[in-house]
Design a protein around this motif. Structure first.
Motif, PDB file in Angstrom:
ATOM      1  N   THR A   1      60.862  45.085  35.431  1.00  0.00           N
ATOM      2  CA  THR A   1      59.828  44.129  35.855  1.00  0.00           C
ATOM      3  C   THR A   1      59.028  44.719  36.934  1.00  0.00           C
ATOM      4  OG1 THR A   1      60.893  42.162  34.944  1.00  0.00           O
ATOM      5  CG2 THR A   1      59.125  41.756  36.702  1.00  0.00           C
ATOM      6  N   LYS A   2      59.445  45.425  37.862  1.00  0.00           N
ATOM      7  CA  LYS A   2      58.770  45.994  38.898  1.00  0.00           C
ATOM      8  C   LYS A   2      57.979  47.018  38.649  1.00  0.00           C
ATOM      9  CE  LYS A   2      59.283  48.066  43.709  1.00  0.00           C
ATOM     10  NZ  LYS A   2      60.500  48.415  44.645  1.00  0.00           N
ATOM     11  N   ASP A   3      58.371  48.027  37.502  1.00  0.00           N
ATOM     12  CA  ASP A   3      57.678  48.972  36.999  1.00  0.00           C
ATOM     13  C   ASP A   3      56.516  48.556  36.278  1.00  0.00           C
ATOM     14  OD1 ASP A   3      59.088  50.899  38.418  1.00  0.00           O
ATOM     15  OD2 ASP A   3      60.496  51.021  36.492  1.00  0.00           O
ATOM     16  N   TYR A   4      56.587  47.491  35.422  1.00  0.00           N
ATOM     17  CA  TYR A   4      55.715  46.980  34.601  1.00  0.00           C
ATOM     18  C   TYR A   4      54.655  46.133  35.362  1.00  0.00           C
ATOM     19  CZ  TYR A   4      54.023  44.416  30.241  1.00  0.00           C
ATOM     20  OH  TYR A   4      53.273  44.070  29.290  1.00  0.00           O
ATOM     21  N   ASP A   5      54.944  45.502  36.468  1.00  0.00           N
ATOM     22  CA  ASP A   5      54.103  44.835  37.252  1.00  0.00           C
ATOM     23  C   ASP A   5      53.363  45.790  38.141  1.00  0.00           C
ATOM     24  OD1 ASP A   5      54.601  42.566  35.936  1.00  0.00           O
ATOM     25  OD2 ASP A   5      55.813  41.641  37.309  1.00  0.00           O
ATOM     26  N   ASP A   6      53.384  46.882  38.244  1.00  0.00           N
ATOM     27  CA  ASP A   6      52.744  47.974  38.988  1.00  0.00           C
ATOM     28  C   ASP A   6      53.209  48.033  40.491  1.00  0.00           C
ATOM     29  OD1 ASP A   6      51.405  49.318  36.784  1.00  0.00           O
ATOM     30  OD2 ASP A   6      49.815  47.663  37.063  1.00  0.00           O
ATOM     31  N   GLY A   7      54.562  47.756  40.701  1.00  0.00           N
ATOM     32  CA  GLY A   7      55.111  47.860  41.851  1.00  0.00           C
ATOM     33  C   GLY A   7      55.182  46.364  42.685  1.00  0.00           C
TER      34      GLY A   7
ATOM     35  N   PRO B   1      57.058  43.515  43.869  1.00  0.00           N
ATOM     36  CA  PRO B   1      58.395  43.137  43.884  1.00  0.00           C
ATOM     37  C   PRO B   1      58.780  41.987  42.994  1.00  0.00           C
ATOM     38  CG  PRO B   1      57.381  43.616  46.016  1.00  0.00           C
ATOM     39  CD  PRO B   1      56.508  43.365  45.164  1.00  0.00           C
ATOM     40  N   PHE B   2      59.861  41.954  42.451  1.00  0.00           N
ATOM     41  CA  PHE B   2      60.450  40.680  41.472  1.00  0.00           C
ATOM     42  C   PHE B   2      60.294  39.410  42.405  1.00  0.00           C
ATOM     43  CE2 PHE B   2      63.667  38.405  39.173  1.00  0.00           C
ATOM     44  CZ  PHE B   2      63.237  38.788  37.966  1.00  0.00           C
ATOM     45  N   ALA B   3      59.793  38.308  41.929  1.00  0.00           N
ATOM     46  CA  ALA B   3      59.654  37.050  42.506  1.00  0.00           C
ATOM     47  C   ALA B   3      60.973  36.701  43.241  1.00  0.00           C
ATOM     48  CB  ALA B   3      59.213  36.103  41.589  1.00  0.00           C
ATOM     49  N   PRO B   4      60.788  36.391  44.790  1.00  0.00           N
ATOM     50  CA  PRO B   4      61.998  35.900  45.191  1.00  0.00           C
ATOM     51  C   PRO B   4      62.514  34.365  44.939  1.00  0.00           C
ATOM     52  CG  PRO B   4      60.089  35.510  46.728  1.00  0.00           C
ATOM     53  CD  PRO B   4      59.476  36.394  45.672  1.00  0.00           C
TER      54      PRO B   4
ATOM     55  N   ASN C   1      54.060  37.431  46.108  1.00  0.00           N
ATOM     56  CA  ASN C   1      55.492  36.899  46.584  1.00  0.00           C
ATOM     57  C   ASN C   1      55.519  36.101  47.865  1.00  0.00           C
ATOM     58  OD1 ASN C   1      56.607  37.706  44.363  1.00  0.00           O
ATOM     59  ND2 ASN C   1      57.367  39.711  45.204  1.00  0.00           N
ATOM     60  N   GLU C   2      54.369  35.661  48.230  1.00  0.00           N
ATOM     61  CA  GLU C   2      54.234  35.022  49.724  1.00  0.00           C
ATOM     62  C   GLU C   2      53.762  33.476  49.383  1.00  0.00           C
ATOM     63  OE1 GLU C   2      51.438  37.186  51.458  1.00  0.00           O
ATOM     64  OE2 GLU C   2      52.456  39.214  51.544  1.00  0.00           O
ATOM     65  N   THR C   3      52.974  33.132  48.369  1.00  0.00           N
ATOM     66  CA  THR C   3      52.770  31.863  48.347  1.00  0.00           C
ATOM     67  C   THR C   3      52.878  31.087  47.139  1.00  0.00           C
ATOM     68  OG1 THR C   3      50.951  32.427  49.842  1.00  0.00           O
ATOM     69  CG2 THR C   3      50.889  30.167  48.863  1.00  0.00           C
ATOM     70  N   PRO C   4      53.875  30.072  47.052  1.00  0.00           N
ATOM     71  CA  PRO C   4      53.821  29.385  45.477  1.00  0.00           C
ATOM     72  C   PRO C   4      52.614  28.776  45.332  1.00  0.00           C
ATOM     73  CG  PRO C   4      55.563  28.553  47.314  1.00  0.00           C
ATOM     74  CD  PRO C   4      54.648  29.351  47.943  1.00  0.00           C
ATOM     75  N   ILE C   5      52.306  28.741  43.965  1.00  0.00           N
ATOM     76  CA  ILE C   5      51.353  28.347  43.148  1.00  0.00           C
ATOM     77  C   ILE C   5      50.942  26.823  43.669  1.00  0.00           C
ATOM     78  CG2 ILE C   5      50.172  27.665  41.201  1.00  0.00           C
ATOM     79  CD1 ILE C   5      51.662  29.855  39.712  1.00  0.00           C
ATOM     80  N   SER C   6      49.950  26.546  44.173  1.00  0.00           N
ATOM     81  CA  SER C   6      49.423  25.197  44.565  1.00  0.00           C
ATOM     82  C   SER C   6      49.719  23.897  43.165  1.00  0.00           C
ATOM     83  CB  SER C   6      48.154  25.053  44.986  1.00  0.00           C
ATOM     84  OG  SER C   6      47.631  23.973  45.113  1.00  0.00           O
ATOM     85  N   LEU C   7      50.368  23.096  43.532  1.00  0.00           N
ATOM     86  CA  LEU C   7      50.761  22.209  42.694  1.00  0.00           C
ATOM     87  C   LEU C   7      51.804  22.523  41.512  1.00  0.00           C
ATOM     88  CD1 LEU C   7      47.130  20.358  42.099  1.00  0.00           C
ATOM     89  CD2 LEU C   7      48.990  19.629  43.604  1.00  0.00           C
ATOM     90  N   SER C   8      52.422  23.629  42.061  1.00  0.00           N
ATOM     91  CA  SER C   8      53.299  23.996  40.918  1.00  0.00           C
ATOM     92  C   SER C   8      54.816  23.056  41.095  1.00  0.00           C
ATOM     93  CB  SER C   8      54.020  25.531  41.031  1.00  0.00           C
ATOM     94  OG  SER C   8      54.663  25.550  42.527  1.00  0.00           O
TER      95      SER C   8
END
Length: 280
Positions: free
Chosen positions: A228-234, A236-239, A263-270
């Protein structure tokens, strides 16, 4: 005296019923299998559904796609598909609910090696310029609506507190592994499966057998994380991804349903920020 009757609501219901009917194969099932999609009747699907299916298949059949299970399942014709015009209209929610029930019922007739790769994919009609946050709102609303029309009680073995590390969404008496992919995921490409919002559904116990909190499951998840990390162009996998399930790590099961592009801010209203409300 002639009395004018407002039939707009009735007309709308009739049109939606007809739309849902167009999205079903001749068998009457609420989802399509390999044979039905390969027959002439698939040509009766709306163009958006055919385009959505084509783009979805193009993504998961890419040799770089990180989830090798999805790639194998598609190659073997073991993915089944439901299509819906919206994720919020009552008729569409019922159609998705019917598809889940029929899909779960179908697993009872399959051997374990087939069940592991039999996955339900629900594709929602594309929406122009829909932001990722709005997809999160729709995902939460869909899960809540499905819960409200659940034909079975919540399973006793699954906690109702969604912050519990062993919580998972349940429907028709069975825990489910679910995630949403959207065309608005521009950086996290592993969560972009074509032009449609895609709802991926499989039984929770099946997911745990393949990639759960066991030595084998950890090896599988580690492999998928690296891919996934390679596919997402580096990126990092979501914590707060599904790798945390059952292990008390960062994130809970609900927090991986819709993932942001960082990987820092969850989606608003998620779901991570708006707790699931169990029905009484």
């Amino acid at each position: 005296m002639n009395i004018a009757v407002d039939t707009s609501a009735e007309t709308a219901r009739k049109l939606q019923t007809e739309a849902v009917h167009r999205l079903k194969p001749n068998s009457g099932l609420p989802y399509w299998d390999k044979a039905e999609l390969g027959s002439f009747q698939a040509g009766h699907l709306p163009q958006w559904a055919r385009d959505g299916l084509t783009s979805f298949r193009r993504v998961v059949l890419d040799q770089r796609f990180p989830c090798t299970f999805a790639t194998t399942a598609e190659r073997n014709g073991q993915l089944v598909y439901a299509f819906a015009e919206t994720a919020t209209e009552k008729g569409d929610v019922k159609h998705i609910a019917d598809a889940i029930v029929a899909y779960l019922d179908s697993l009872a007739d399959l051997p374990p090696n087939k069940v592991d790769f039999q996955v339900l994919v629900a594709l929602i009609k594309p929406m122009m310029d829909c932001p990722l946050e709005e997809y999160g709102t729709m995902a939460q609303a869909l899960l809540q609506s499905l819960h409200e029309c659940d034909p079975a009680p919540w399973p006793a073995e699954i906690p109702t507190d969604e912050n519990d590390p062993l919580w998972s969404f349940a429907f028709a008496g069975r825990g489910l592994f679910i995630n949403f992919s959207t065309p608005a995921n521009h950086a996290r490409l592993s969560r972009n499966l074509g032009v449609c919002m895609a709802l991926i559904i499989s039984p929770r116990d099946v997911f745990d057998r393949v990639a759960g909190p066991t030595d084998k499951g950890r090896r599988v998840r580690s492999m998928i994380r690296e891919r996934t990390k390679d596919y997402d162009d580096g990126l990092p996998f979501a914590p707060w991804s599904s790798s945390a399930y059952g292990e008390g790590a960062v994130g809970t099961e609900r927090s991986q349903y819709v993932l942001s592009d960082d990987n820092e801010t969850p989606i608003s209203l998620s779901l991570k920020q708006c707790p699931f409300h169990a029905k009484s």
